[in-house]
Design a protein around this motif. Structure first.
Motif, PDB file in Angstrom:
ATOM      1  N   MET A   1       0.861  -1.091  -0.046  1.00 28.20           N
ATOM      2  CA  MET A   1       0.037  -0.188   0.046  1.00 28.20           C
ATOM      3  C   MET A   1       0.880   1.280   0.077  1.00 28.20           C
ATOM      4  N   LEU A   2       2.101   1.455   0.474  1.00 28.29           N
ATOM      5  CA  LEU A   2       2.876   2.487   0.538  1.00 28.29           C
ATOM      6  C   LEU A   2       3.377   2.970  -0.729  1.00 28.29           C
ATOM      7  N   TRP A   3       3.534   1.974  -1.685  1.00 28.23           N
ATOM      8  CA  TRP A   3       3.847   2.685  -3.179  1.00 28.23           C
ATOM      9  C   TRP A   3       2.660   3.349  -3.942  1.00 28.23           C
ATOM     10  N   GLY A   4       1.361   2.960  -3.233  1.00 29.51           N
ATOM     11  CA  GLY A   4       0.360   3.496  -4.088  1.00 29.51           C
ATOM     12  C   GLY A   4      -0.150   5.005  -3.559  1.00 29.51           C
ATOM     13  N   TYR A   5       0.869   5.464  -2.710  1.00 28.02           N
ATOM     14  CA  TYR A   5       0.598   6.922  -2.295  1.00 28.02           C
ATOM     15  C   TYR A   5       1.213   7.889  -3.464  1.00 28.02           C
ATOM     16  N   ASP A   6       0.572   9.098  -3.288  1.00 25.66           N
ATOM     17  CA  ASP A   6       0.915  10.172  -4.402  1.00 25.66           C
ATOM     18  C   ASP A   6       2.245  11.005  -4.409  1.00 25.66           C
ATOM     19  N   GLY A   7       2.259  11.597  -5.592  1.00 26.13           N
ATOM     20  CA  GLY A   7       3.785  12.599  -5.277  1.00 26.13           C
ATOM     21  C   GLY A   7       3.588  13.496  -4.282  1.00 26.13           C
ATOM     22  N   TRP A   8       2.301  13.896  -3.729  1.00 29.19           N
ATOM     23  CA  TRP A   8       2.373  14.927  -2.706  1.00 29.19           C
ATOM     24  C   TRP A   8       2.928  14.203  -1.524  1.00 29.19           C
ATOM     25  N   PHE A   9       2.480  13.159  -1.211  1.00 31.09           N
ATOM     26  CA  PHE A   9       3.142  12.384  -0.082  1.00 31.09           C
ATOM     27  C   PHE A   9       4.519  12.038  -0.035  1.00 31.09           C
ATOM     28  N   TRP A  10       5.173  11.724  -1.248  1.00 30.24           N
ATOM     29  CA  TRP A  10       6.506  11.726  -1.322  1.00 30.24           C
ATOM     30  C   TRP A  10       7.382  13.251  -1.235  1.00 30.24           C
ATOM     31  N   ALA A  11       6.760  14.191  -1.813  1.00 35.81           N
ATOM     32  CA  ALA A  11       7.107  15.367  -1.669  1.00 35.81           C
ATOM     33  C   ALA A  11       7.239  15.773   0.007  1.00 35.81           C
ATOM     34  N   SER A  12       6.177  15.431   0.665  1.00 35.44           N
ATOM     35  CA  SER A  12       6.313  15.808   2.091  1.00 35.44           C
ATOM     36  C   SER A  12       7.222  15.156   2.731  1.00 35.44           C
ATOM     37  N   VAL A  13       7.488  13.745   2.322  1.00 33.19           N
ATOM     38  CA  VAL A  13       8.588  12.833   3.116  1.00 33.19           C
ATOM     39  C   VAL A  13       9.718  13.892   2.646  1.00 33.19           C
ATOM     40  N   VAL A  14      10.233  13.985   1.385  1.00 31.43           N
ATOM     41  CA  VAL A  14      11.676  14.797   1.261  1.00 31.43           C
ATOM     42  C   VAL A  14      11.726  16.011   2.161  1.00 31.43           C
ATOM     43  N   ASN A 117      -3.698  11.300   2.919  1.00 36.69           N
ATOM     44  CA  ASN A 117      -3.636  10.353   2.064  1.00 36.69           C
ATOM     45  C   ASN A 117      -4.476   9.027   1.959  1.00 36.69           C
ATOM     46  N   PHE A 118      -4.344   8.532   3.118  1.00 34.07           N
ATOM     47  CA  PHE A 118      -5.027   7.154   3.654  1.00 34.07           C
ATOM     48  C   PHE A 118      -6.661   7.755   3.756  1.00 34.07           C
ATOM     49  N   ILE A 119      -6.982   8.766   4.271  1.00 31.81           N
ATOM     50  CA  ILE A 119      -8.441   8.957   4.433  1.00 31.81           C
ATOM     51  C   ILE A 119      -8.911   9.246   3.281  1.00 31.81           C
ATOM     52  N   TYR A 120      -8.363   9.850   2.233  1.00 35.88           N
ATOM     53  CA  TYR A 120      -8.831  10.186   0.811  1.00 35.88           C
ATOM     54  C   TYR A 120      -8.964   9.076  -0.017  1.00 35.88           C
ATOM     55  N   TYR A 121      -8.001   8.313   0.070  1.00 32.56           N
ATOM     56  CA  TYR A 121      -7.842   7.199  -0.798  1.00 32.56           C
ATOM     57  C   TYR A 121      -8.040   5.810  -0.818  1.00 32.56           C
ATOM     58  N   TYR A 122      -7.895   5.449   0.583  1.00 36.49           N
ATOM     59  CA  TYR A 122      -7.840   4.124   1.017  1.00 36.49           C
ATOM     60  C   TYR A 122      -8.759   3.953   2.447  1.00 36.49           C
TER      61      TYR A 122
END
Length: 123
Positions: A1-14, A117-122
């Motif tokens: 499930m972690l790889w299903g997150y969008d670019g916004w999530f990964w931008a926040s991680v960086v 992200n989890f609330i919106y998509y999953y």
């Protein structure tokens, strides 16, 4: 499930990781908040503002939410307050501990965006 997150999530991680590491290093060096540490937190705040605009457009241009929109917006508004609050704290108290408080904003933003992200998509 972690790889299903969008670019916004990964931008926040960086952005959150860079901000946290920068602030922790400056804390360990015994430095008070400076332009770099405060700027990294302001960059997180700017990211969240852009994320908020995207959240306004997402139901219109993208999929509808699978979870509660009220909960989603509650998380977003809370996430917007965290970097702003730590920034104000660092202006009021100019010690190295304020730099450590700034460091906390990065991981908090990452967790909040993860949850949104989890609330919106999953959910």
């Amino acid at each position: 499930m972690l790889w299903g997150y969008d670019g916004w999530f990964w931008a926040s991680v960086v952005l959150g990781t860079i901000s946290c590491v920068l602030c922790v290093v400056q804390t360990l060096r015994g430095r008070a908040p400076d332009d770099y540490t405060q700027g990294s937190v302001l960059l997180l705040e700017a990211f969240l503002l852009v994320y908020g605009v995207g959240s306004l457009l997402l139901p219109v241009l993208g999929p509808s939410p699978s979870g509660s929109l009220l909960e989603y917006w509650g998380y977003l508004l809370t996430a917007l307050l965290i970097p702003a609050g730590t920034f104000i704290w660092s202006l009021v108290e100019r010690s190295r501990w304020s730099t450590l408080i700034l460091a906390a904003a990065g991981p908090v933003v990452v967790v909040m965006v993860y949850r949104m992200n989890f609330i919106y998509y999953y959910q």
